[in-house]
Structures are given as structure tokens and as C-alpha cells.
Design a protein around this motif. Structure first.
Motif, PDB file in Angstrom:
ATOM      1  N   ASP A 334      10.254  -4.897   7.509  1.00 42.49           N
ATOM      2  CA  ASP A 334       9.394  -4.639   8.447  1.00 42.49           C
ATOM      3  C   ASP A 334       8.506  -5.737   8.923  1.00 42.49           C
ATOM      4  OD1 ASP A 334       7.301  -3.600  10.389  1.00 42.49           O
ATOM      5  OD2 ASP A 334       7.013  -1.978   9.240  1.00 42.49           O
ATOM      6  N   GLU A 336       6.741  -6.948  11.162  1.00 37.64           N
ATOM      7  CA  GLU A 336       5.379  -6.879  11.817  1.00 37.64           C
ATOM      8  C   GLU A 336       4.315  -6.774  10.702  1.00 37.64           C
ATOM      9  OE1 GLU A 336       5.052  -4.144  14.834  1.00 37.64           O
ATOM     10  OE2 GLU A 336       6.570  -5.164  16.152  1.00 37.64           O
ATOM     11  N   VAL A 337       4.898  -5.943   9.437  1.00 44.69           N
ATOM     12  CA  VAL A 337       3.727  -5.693   8.413  1.00 44.69           C
ATOM     13  C   VAL A 337       3.928  -6.647   7.351  1.00 44.69           C
ATOM     14  CG1 VAL A 337       3.184  -4.047   6.630  1.00 44.69           C
ATOM     15  CG2 VAL A 337       3.870  -3.295   9.041  1.00 44.69           C
ATOM     16  N   ASN A 338       5.232  -7.202   6.976  1.00 48.40           N
ATOM     17  CA  ASN A 338       5.325  -8.037   5.788  1.00 48.40           C
ATOM     18  C   ASN A 338       5.762  -9.358   6.183  1.00 48.40           C
ATOM     19  OD1 ASN A 338       4.984  -5.816   4.173  1.00 48.40           O
ATOM     20  ND2 ASN A 338       6.847  -5.027   4.607  1.00 48.40           N
ATOM     21  N   SER A 350       9.042  -8.023   1.249  1.00 49.14           N
ATOM     22  CA  SER A 350      10.187  -7.161   1.669  1.00 49.14           C
ATOM     23  C   SER A 350      11.139  -7.044   0.523  1.00 49.14           C
ATOM     24  CB  SER A 350      10.864  -7.650   2.943  1.00 49.14           C
ATOM     25  OG  SER A 350       9.864  -7.639   4.180  1.00 49.14           O
TER      26      SER A 350
END
Length: 365
Positions: A334, A336-338, A350
Motif C-alpha cells: 500500500d 499511499e500508506v507505506n 511493506s
């Protein structure tokens, strides 16, 4: 405590080999990601010698191919004391001096090749310690895991802040990959057989109409390693790997298919071809390691081919009668998060998430 200077070569008498390595004259050859040695000693000073391959041999008209040279690390008691790229035919590093880094006590030293084999190879030469007695190999752990894969297994580009950075061996770090982190969580010895861009019916291709057949992993599993460059005039691919005399992995984790997906996409004929190739590869791996459990793991950079791999597992089990083969889907990254690593590869976060998932799956086998 009276300390004396001991000088030794990284032979089995003094070190535990990590991954696929071999002794060549006065050094131990390290080519694959995560290959290296581990030993313990009681003392202080530590000096290590490395030898470079043909990427370090240059003349004034040929610039050094810095982006491809071997990255190595020396880790003492879990703390990285040296992290460098080998730029010369011979380099000697005083990792820790008499009055710095480490006190006079028992220490565990792990020396690793952080970058992958295709780009370069290195030799680990003489090691010097100031110690109470000679170095000793650390004991083998109860569990031994082999990982077979591509750039994800290598830790491609994990040491950059975002996806806009290009590849270089200086940013490739297997110790931050899901493979190395999984072995650490399971307190396991490990071996990585991994090549960026490689697949089973095609390496990574920007054009799905043109498979990259020169980057298939099958020819490289039963040899020592494959590299574009030579070490002391030797080609790594000319040396086979002696499965019969080596320690058998308890578990073999295969993470392949990400590069094939760039070619397969939505084509059903290609998908079936990939499935057949996966069955054949499972047969090859099992024939060379008949007692090893096999875990097919997939999904970190997309999971479109996971069902096909699961089908391949079922077909192989039915054909072989060997039941200890499993499939596990890893959660896709992901960004956008990581975030991303280089060239849109997984970030360290990740990789850590995948390692948690895979290690938990293996614990429950």
C-alpha cells in the motif's frame, strides 16, 4: 583478560557459511544476496578483507561501474558496524578498533553480501581479531529456510526514499527484505537464490507482446550463481551447486510471478503456460530437495497470478503425491500508506508486513 591477535581465513573451521558460498584459494566467494558467514569470538578488534570482482578492475579510460559493485555489511551483535560498496580489487577495513565500537566480551559477527549476484561478486578474505582465543563458528539453528525469488527477495531499492530513484547495488539491501526478515522472526538459518527481473516464462518486459526469455530463473537454481561479471577470471555460472552434500532446507519459500505478470496480463493462454511452468519448477525444486516443505508465496507487488499458482500447487501435489506444499497470499503493498522503494518496489515497511504474514503462516504449518 589477555588478548592476542588471531588471523584466519573464513573456512568452516572458524565460520558458519550463510547461503551458497565456497572457498577459493584465500577467500570465500560471496555472490548471492545474503550470502556470507557468521562466527563468534571473545575480544575487541576486528579487521576484515574483501576482494572485488571484474567491476573493480578499471583503467583510466574506463569509468568504474559504481552502480553495479558489491555492497557488503559487517554486523556485530546485531549492529551494523560496516556498510560499504567494494570499489577496489582489494580493500581492508578496520571494522572496530581497540577503544571503540565493542568492549572486550563475547561477540557474534555476521558478514553479508547485501546486493544481488547478477551485478557483482566479492571475496571475503583474511579476518583479524584481537581476542582471548580463535574464532568459532556459531551453531546451526534448528530451522533452515531457502528463498527463491526475484527483486523482491533481493531487497531491491529498499534504501531510497521514493520510487523516483533508479536502481543501484548501493541501495539494494537484503537485510530489509521480507525474506531475511522472515528468517529472523523464525530464528532460522537462510539462503537466498534470487535475481531481479526474472520469472518462469518471462522476465520483466515493458511490452507484453515480447517475452524476456533471457531472464528466466530455471537455469540458475542448480548452479552456484549467475553474474554478468567474473571473479578472478571465473564465471559464477560455470560452478554447479552440490545439493547432495549440502544441508537440506526444512522449508523452501518460492516468490515468483511478479515479472511474469508483465507479460501474462489478461491473456488466458499465457496464464496457462505460466501455470505449467510453475508445476515444472516445483518438480525441479522438489527433486533436488525431496524432504523440504515448499511454500509458494505471492502478492507483495500485485497478486493477479496467485490463483494460478495455487492451481499449480494442487496439480503438483496430485502428480507427485507430496503433500507438504502450501500457497499463501501476501498482502499487496500500500504505497499511499507505506511508500515505495526504487522503481516502485516495496518499501522496508511493506517488506516487514509481508515478513510478519509469512512467518506466522510458517509457524502454523
Amino acid at each position: 583478560m589477555e588478548l592476542k591477535e588471531f588471523c584466519f581465513l573464513p573456512t568452516n573451521e572458524y565460520v558458519k557459511p550463510l547461503g551458497r558460498t565456497f572457498m577459493l584459494d584465500d577467500c570465500r566467494v560471496l555472490s548471492l544476496s545474503g550470502s556470507g558467514v557468521e562466527f563468534k569470538y571473545t575480544g575487541t578488534k576486528l579487521t576484515v578483507t574483501f576482494y572485488g570482482d571484474s567491476t573493480t578492475v578499471t583503467d583510466e579510460n574506463v569509468p568504474q561501474p559504481w552502480r553495479d559493485q558489491t555492497r557488503v555489511a559487517v554486523i556485530v551483535d546485531g549492529i551494523t558496524q560496516l556498510d560499504t560498496v567494494i570499489k577496489k580489487p582489494k580493500e581492508v577495513f578496520e571494522v572496530c578498533g581497540l577503544d571503540e565500537c565493542i568492549p572486550a566480551a563475547e561477540h557474534v559477527v555476521r558478514i553479508l553480501k547485501l546486493s544481488e549476484p547478477r551485478m557483482s561478486t566479492a571475496g571475503l578474505g583474511e579476518i583479524q581479531i584481537l581476542a582471548k582465543g580463535p574464532a568459532e563458528p556459531t551453531p546451526y539453528k534448528d530451522r533452515y529456510i531457502e528463498f527463491i525469488g526475484d527483486s523482491i527477495t533481493c531487497g531491491y531499492g529498499v534504501d531510497v526514499p521514493n520510487e523516483l530513484h533508479p536502481f543501484s547495488t548501493g541501495t539494494e539491501n537484503v537485510t530489509k527484505s521480507f525474506s531475511y526478515r522472515t528468517a529472523a522472526k523464525l530464528d532460522a538459518d537462510f539462503s537466498m537464490v534470487s535475481y531481479s527481473g526474472h520469472g518462469l516464462i518471462s522476465g520483466y518486459t515493458p511490452d507484453p507482446n515480447v517475452p524476456k526469455l533471457e531472464e528466466l530463473i530455471q537455469p540458475y537454481y542448480d548452479i552456484f550463481a549467475y553474474s554478468y561479471n567474473t571473479f578472478r577470471g571465473l564465471k559464477m555460472e560455470d560452478r554447479s551447486w552440490d545439493f547432495a552434500s549440502k544441508r537440506k532446507p526444512d522449508i523452501i519459500v518460492i516468490n515468483l510471478g511478479t515479472n511474469d505478470d508483465s507479460y501474462v496480463q489478461q491473456d488466458e493462454v499465457k496464464r496457462q503456460s505460466f501455470g505449467k511452468a510453475y508445476v515444472a519448477f516445483l518438480e525441479k525444486v522438489h527433486s533436488l530437495n525431496p524432504t523440504s516443505k515448499i511454500v509458494v508465496a505471492f502478492g507483495l507487488m500485485g497478486d493477479a497470478l496467485f490463483e494460478t499458482e495455487q492451481e499449480a500447487v494442487n496439480i503438483f501435489k496430485a502428480n507427485s503425491g507430496f503433500e507438504q506444499v502450501y500457497a499463501v497470499r501476501l498482502t499487496p503493498q500500500d504505497p499511499e500508506v507505506n511508500g515505495y522503494g526504487a522503481d516502485y518496489h516495496p518499501s522496508p515497511v511493506s517488506h516487514e508486513i509481508a515478513a510478519c504474514e509469512l512467518s506466522e503462516f510458517i509457524r502454523n504449518l
